[in-house]
Design a protein around this motif. Structure first.
Motif, PDB file in Angstrom:
ATOM      1  N   ARG A 226      -9.837  10.492 -16.012  1.00 51.77           N
ATOM      2  CA  ARG A 226     -10.281   9.679 -14.869  1.00 51.77           C
ATOM      3  C   ARG A 226     -10.754   8.292 -15.341  1.00 51.77           C
ATOM      4  NH1 ARG A 226     -14.629  12.035 -10.495  1.00 51.77           N
ATOM      5  NH2 ARG A 226     -14.163  10.527  -8.876  1.00 51.77           N
ATOM      6  N   LEU A 227     -11.530   8.283 -16.402  1.00 49.57           N
ATOM      7  CA  LEU A 227     -12.011   7.013 -16.958  1.00 49.57           C
ATOM      8  C   LEU A 227     -10.849   6.171 -17.483  1.00 49.57           C
ATOM      9  CD1 LEU A 227     -15.132   8.382 -18.859  1.00 49.57           C
ATOM     10  CD2 LEU A 227     -15.152   6.985 -16.770  1.00 49.57           C
ATOM     11  N   ALA A 228      -9.888   6.803 -18.136  1.00 51.50           N
ATOM     12  CA  ALA A 228      -8.741   6.082 -18.677  1.00 51.50           C
ATOM     13  C   ALA A 228      -7.921   5.449 -17.555  1.00 51.50           C
ATOM     14  CB  ALA A 228      -7.872   7.015 -19.520  1.00 51.50           C
ATOM     15  N   ARG A 229      -7.737   6.173 -16.441  1.00 58.14           N
ATOM     16  CA  ARG A 229      -7.005   5.616 -15.296  1.00 58.14           C
ATOM     17  C   ARG A 229      -7.741   4.403 -14.726  1.00 58.14           C
ATOM     18  NH1 ARG A 229      -6.291  10.881 -13.919  1.00 58.14           N
ATOM     19  NH2 ARG A 229      -7.855  10.792 -12.271  1.00 58.14           N
ATOM     20  N   ALA A 230      -9.066   4.512 -14.594  1.00 53.47           N
ATOM     21  CA  ALA A 230      -9.854   3.391 -14.065  1.00 53.47           C
ATOM     22  C   ALA A 230      -9.763   2.188 -14.996  1.00 53.47           C
ATOM     23  CB  ALA A 230     -11.311   3.809 -13.874  1.00 53.47           C
ATOM     24  N   ALA A 231      -9.815   2.423 -16.286  1.00 52.35           N
ATOM     25  CA  ALA A 231      -9.749   1.330 -17.260  1.00 52.35           C
ATOM     26  C   ALA A 231      -8.359   0.701 -17.309  1.00 52.35           C
ATOM     27  CB  ALA A 231     -10.146   1.835 -18.646  1.00 52.35           C
ATOM     28  N   ALA A 232      -7.331   1.473 -16.998  1.00 48.97           N
ATOM     29  CA  ALA A 232      -5.959   0.959 -17.039  1.00 48.97           C
ATOM     30  C   ALA A 232      -5.661   0.001 -15.892  1.00 48.97           C
ATOM     31  CB  ALA A 232      -4.963   2.116 -17.019  1.00 48.97           C
ATOM     32  N   ASN A 233      -6.469   0.019 -14.869  1.00 50.79           N
ATOM     33  CA  ASN A 233      -6.263  -0.850 -13.716  1.00 50.79           C
ATOM     34  C   ASN A 233      -6.713  -2.270 -14.077  1.00 50.79           C
ATOM     35  OD1 ASN A 233      -6.344  -2.259 -11.330  1.00 50.79           O
ATOM     36  ND2 ASN A 233      -7.486  -0.713 -10.204  1.00 50.79           N
ATOM     37  N   PRO A 234      -5.780  -3.217 -14.196  1.00 50.01           N
ATOM     38  CA  PRO A 234      -6.164  -4.572 -14.617  1.00 50.01           C
ATOM     39  C   PRO A 234      -7.073  -5.284 -13.612  1.00 50.01           C
ATOM     40  CG  PRO A 234      -3.842  -4.487 -14.011  1.00 50.01           C
ATOM     41  CD  PRO A 234      -4.356  -3.091 -13.955  1.00 50.01           C
ATOM     42  N   ALA A 235      -7.085  -4.837 -12.368  1.00 47.01           N
ATOM     43  CA  ALA A 235      -7.928  -5.470 -11.350  1.00 47.01           C
ATOM     44  C   ALA A 235      -9.323  -4.854 -11.289  1.00 47.01           C
ATOM     45  CB  ALA A 235      -7.259  -5.360  -9.983  1.00 47.01           C
ATOM     46  N   SER A 236      -9.560  -3.811 -12.078  1.00 40.25           N
ATOM     47  CA  SER A 236     -10.858  -3.135 -11.989  1.00 40.25           C
ATOM     48  C   SER A 236     -11.962  -3.944 -12.669  1.00 40.25           C
ATOM     49  CB  SER A 236     -10.796  -1.732 -12.606  1.00 40.25           C
ATOM     50  OG  SER A 236     -10.784  -1.804 -14.002  1.00 40.25           O
TER      51      SER A 236
END
Length: 172
Positions: free
Chosen positions: A49-59
């Motif tokens: 879950r954390l990796a997916r959130a970090a992969a989002n360049p707009a986050s």
């Protein structure tokens, strides 16, 4: 000690989860029962879950590291439904690295990322009402009390305090 604050990357997930485990144990001792923490942490801080959130360049998801690359803090924020409003969802720094300006740097990084997506006039945060240290830290960062309410956390009722940072120079 020298620190770096940078946008989170998927490979930071394990370090973020480790910081979450350590800070939760310290922060919520006597506030949130250990068995509730043990149930919540694997869900909210699952590495995938954390990796997916970090992969989002707009986050607006940032990590703080020592010069040696050790993860010592993180923050994540995002927009709320009301235009101009945002929320600080996650915000933790290991106890031994607190009061060194890292929280302020993480907060500024999140605000910069959010404002790059559009104007932000208010940033909200939810903090356990009994978390006196957390509330003081948010007050030092400019947040002000808004309200208190009860919230359910896996069958455990906790008293929450909503706080707000006004970015447009206006008070409450």
């Amino acid at each position: 000690m020298e620190y770096q604050v940078r946008h989170a990357a998927p490979e930071d997930a394990a370090a973020v989860a480790a910081v979450a485990r350590r800070t939760w144990a310290d922060t919520y001792r006597g506030i949130i029962p250990v068995e509730i923490q043990a149930a919540v942490l694997p869900q909210w801080y699952a590495e995938e879950r954390l990796a997916r959130a970090a992969a989002n360049p707009a986050s607006a998801f940032f990590v703080a590291q020592t010069g040696a690359g050790e993860g010592v803090g993180f923050a994540q924020a995002g927009p709320r439904e009301e235009p101009g409003d945002a929320e600080l969802w996650r915000f933790y720094v290991l106890p031994e690295h607190q009061r060194r300006g890292l929280g302020r740097r993480l907060l500024q990084a999140c605000l910069g990322a959010l404002q790059a997506q559009g104007p932000v006039s208010r940033l909200f945060v939810q903090v356990e009402a009994k978390n006196a240290g957390g509330r003081r830290a948010y007050e030092r960062l400019g947040f002000h009390y808004v309200r208190e309410y009860d919230d359910e956390l896996m069958g455990h009722t906790t008293r929450m305090c909503e706080m707000c940072l006004h970015l447009d120079g206006q008070g409450s």
